[in-house]
Design an enzyme around this catalytic site. Structure first.
Site, PDB file in Angstrom:
ATOM      1  N   SER A 198      38.576  22.712  -5.006  1.00  0.00           N
ATOM      2  CA  SER A 198      37.835  21.604  -5.599  1.00  0.00           C
ATOM      3  C   SER A 198      37.959  20.376  -4.685  1.00  0.00           C
ATOM      4  O   SER A 198      37.587  20.438  -3.521  1.00  0.00           O
ATOM      5  CB  SER A 198      38.340  21.349  -7.022  1.00  0.00           C
ATOM      6  OG  SER A 198      37.455  20.540  -7.742  1.00  0.00           O
ATOM      7  N   HIS A 249      35.071  27.448 -12.581  1.00  0.00           N
ATOM      8  CA  HIS A 249      35.896  26.720 -11.611  1.00  0.00           C
ATOM      9  C   HIS A 249      37.374  27.080 -11.767  1.00  0.00           C
ATOM     10  O   HIS A 249      37.972  26.848 -12.813  1.00  0.00           O
ATOM     11  CB  HIS A 249      35.695  25.232 -11.886  1.00  0.00           C
ATOM     12  CG  HIS A 249      35.976  24.331 -10.734  1.00  0.00           C
ATOM     13  ND1 HIS A 249      35.337  24.415  -9.521  1.00  0.00           N
ATOM     14  CD2 HIS A 249      36.836  23.269 -10.621  1.00  0.00           C
ATOM     15  CE1 HIS A 249      35.766  23.455  -8.715  1.00  0.00           C
ATOM     16  NE2 HIS A 249      36.680  22.755  -9.359  1.00  0.00           N
TER      17      HIS A 249
END
Length: 544
Positions: free
Chosen positions: A209, A466
């Site tokens: 990320s 994610h």
């Protein structure tokens, strides 16, 4: 001959040699330029935590490039303490007060496997994620990688939020202090990791990320190859729209107004005033930038620095840097998961007394979309409204925003915030890069992940969201369930992949039985698909 004197010399010599031999033989004691430190024996691995690599970024050093740690230790340094989080307004801390961490936080933590068959190990340096706003080195675990015993792991702490990224866009307050922390930590690793049994010539930089975007930004420095052999960006890269943002100067002065620096007329006076404020007050002011929940999730993030900024990390658009070819020409891999945008969208499915949050979008889409999707500082009001209507029509059509249309909204978030920019980055690297560029897409939903936590519900199938891949390598608190048998295999494959990448002489990359295909010079995108029971190389004109 004075036998008494000779005997005394022999005894003292033996004592001296014995004491030094015990230091040498004790794997918990490590000699650094600052002195000795003592780590901890954790059974299958050794840990050396909270080692300072920079002077505390407090007082006059707040909002400055980090300075290398200079202090000498008169006693053995205690490297058994869990690293503190850098001061932050944390999205995942429950309750109204989300203030977590300390301003004095610039440390690295080293984890070394016990492996009698090896004298040295390749090194994986890890940059944690958290939208440049929150997160901590300790939040990503190391038990999985230490169990495999393939490499030394180094976790890096760096400044976050306004303390790490506030910027007025000039040399007085240029920003990117958190990125500069990361770079100094990489230099520390290069200079010191051999003392822990690490191979300084075999360093792989990884992150997820915002950590993945940080990896890519570090790589855009032309001398990056002096610090690392290769780089891996998981679900984050320099072109993601939430990474390098515009409007930072306005937010810097808004921060000043929020903490009593409204009289500051220029960058110099603003910086002086902000330095005088308690760090906790500056970080708590983050909540005034949030329009609801934790949106926008990255009000303070990397910026383009002026060319005369001290120790500037990046002064040009990353696209232009890659096109110039003047960046770290090392093997690079990038990835995404099929529903990466679930991290950003899932909170919209959270239930309240007045209904589900997503209901608000029906009346407030034009207002909220620019904050949710990070184009509020790049378009005029009319252009923002036009674009908001366009993407709603493209993905949602005439449907209402509700749980029935959520999957389309999640796909919109995935495309705009992750997938499209991953494709663009890879496209630039395949055209202008000289070293291998690899990519994978992961599709294998976890039973519990970040989407379920943010939405506070388990009755919806979010897909592969994610972190569902990355948390199989580095455990995370959002995933508090045991790995399934298929995930255990995937976890080992990922860990072996990183170990091999860190020491590969030719920059090759392999997952399980699948060799990654290089994208440099390829007409089509070479994308490795990783799923529940295997992997497959696929070619695409555009990412699926």
């Amino acid at each position: 001959m004075n036998y008494v004197g000779l005997g005394l010399i022999i005894v003292l010599s033996c004592l001296w040699l014995g004491s030094n031999a015990s230091d040498t033989d004790d794997p918990l004691l490590v000699q650094l330029p600052q002195g000795k430190l003592r780590g901890r024996d954790n059974g299958s691995y050794y840990s050396y935590e909270s080692i300072p690599y920079a002077e505390p970024p407090t007082g006059d050093l707040r909002f400055e490039a980090p300075e290398p740690y200079k202090q000498k230790w008169s006693d053995i340094f205690d490297a058994t303490k869990t690293p503190v989080a850098c001061l932050q307004w944390d999205q995942f801390t429950p309750g109204a007060n989300k203030l977590v961490g300390e301003e004095d936080c610039l440390t690295v933590s080293v984890y070394k496997p016990k492996n009698s068959k090896r004298n040295s190990f390749p090194v994986v340096a890890h940059i944690h994620g958290g939208a440049f706003m929150f997160g901590a080195a300790w939040q990503n675990g190391h038990e999985n990688v230490m169990r495999e015993g393939k490499f030394i792991l180094v976790k890096i702490s760096y400044r976050l939020g306004p303390l790490g990224f506030v910027s007025t866009g000039d040399r007085d307050l240029p920003g990117n202090y958190g990125l500069k922390d990361q770079r100094l930590a990489l230099k520390w690793i290069k200079q010191n990791i051999a003392s822990f049994g690490g191979e300084p010539q075999n360093v792989l930089l990884v992150g997820h990320s915002a950590g993945g975007a940080s990896v890519h930004l570090q790589m855009l420095r032309e001398d990056f190859g002096q610090l690392a052999r290769a780089a891996f960006s998981f679900s984050g890269n320099a072109l993601d729209p939430w990474v390098i943002q515009k409007g930072a100067r306005g937010r810097a002065f808004e921060l000043g107004r929020n903490v009593g620096c409204e009289s500051a007329e220029d960058s110099t006076s603003l910086k002086k005033c902000l330095k005088s404020k308690p760090a906790s007050e500056l970080v708590t002011a983050v909540r005034k930038f949030l329009i609801f929940s934790y949106v926008p999730f990255a009000p303070f993030s990397p910026v383009l620095e002026p060319s005369d900024a001290p120790d500037a990390i990046i002064t040009q658009d990353p696209r232009d840097v890659i096109k110039s070819g003047k960046f770290g020409q090392v093997p690079w891999a990038v990835s995404y998961v099929t529903e990466d945008g679930g991290y950003n969208a899932a909170l919209l499915l959270k239930e309240r007394k007045s209904g589900i949050v997503i209901d608000d979008l029906n009346e407030r889409w034009l207002e909220l979309a620019p904050y949710l999707l990070f184009y509020r500082d790049t378009k005029t009001k009319k252009d923002m409204d036009d674009y908001s209507r366009k993407i709603k029509q493209e993905y949602i059509g005439n449907q209402r925003f509700d749980i029935e249309s959520y999957s389309e909204l999640q796909r919109l978030f995935t495309d705009i915030l992750f997938k499209n920019s991953t494709q663009e980055s890879l496209d630039l690297h395949r055209k202008y890069g000289k070293s291998p560029a690899y990519a994978y897409v992961y599709d294998n939903p976890a039973e519990k992940g970040i989407a379920q936590v943010l939405a506070n519900r388990t009755d919806y199938d979010f897909g592969t969201v994610h972190g569902d891949d990355y948390f199989l390598i580095f455990e995370n608190f959002v995933r508090d369930v045991e790995m399934r048998p298929d995930e255990q295999i995937i976890s080992r494959n990922f860990i072996n992949m990183l170990a091999d990448f860190a020491s590969s002489d030719n920059g090759s990359l392999k997952y399980g039985e699948c060799d990654f295909k290089d994208n440099v010079g390829s007409e089509k995108f070479q994308l490795l698909a990783i799923y529940i029971d295997g992997c497959q190389n696929r070619q695409h004109v555009e990412f699926p």
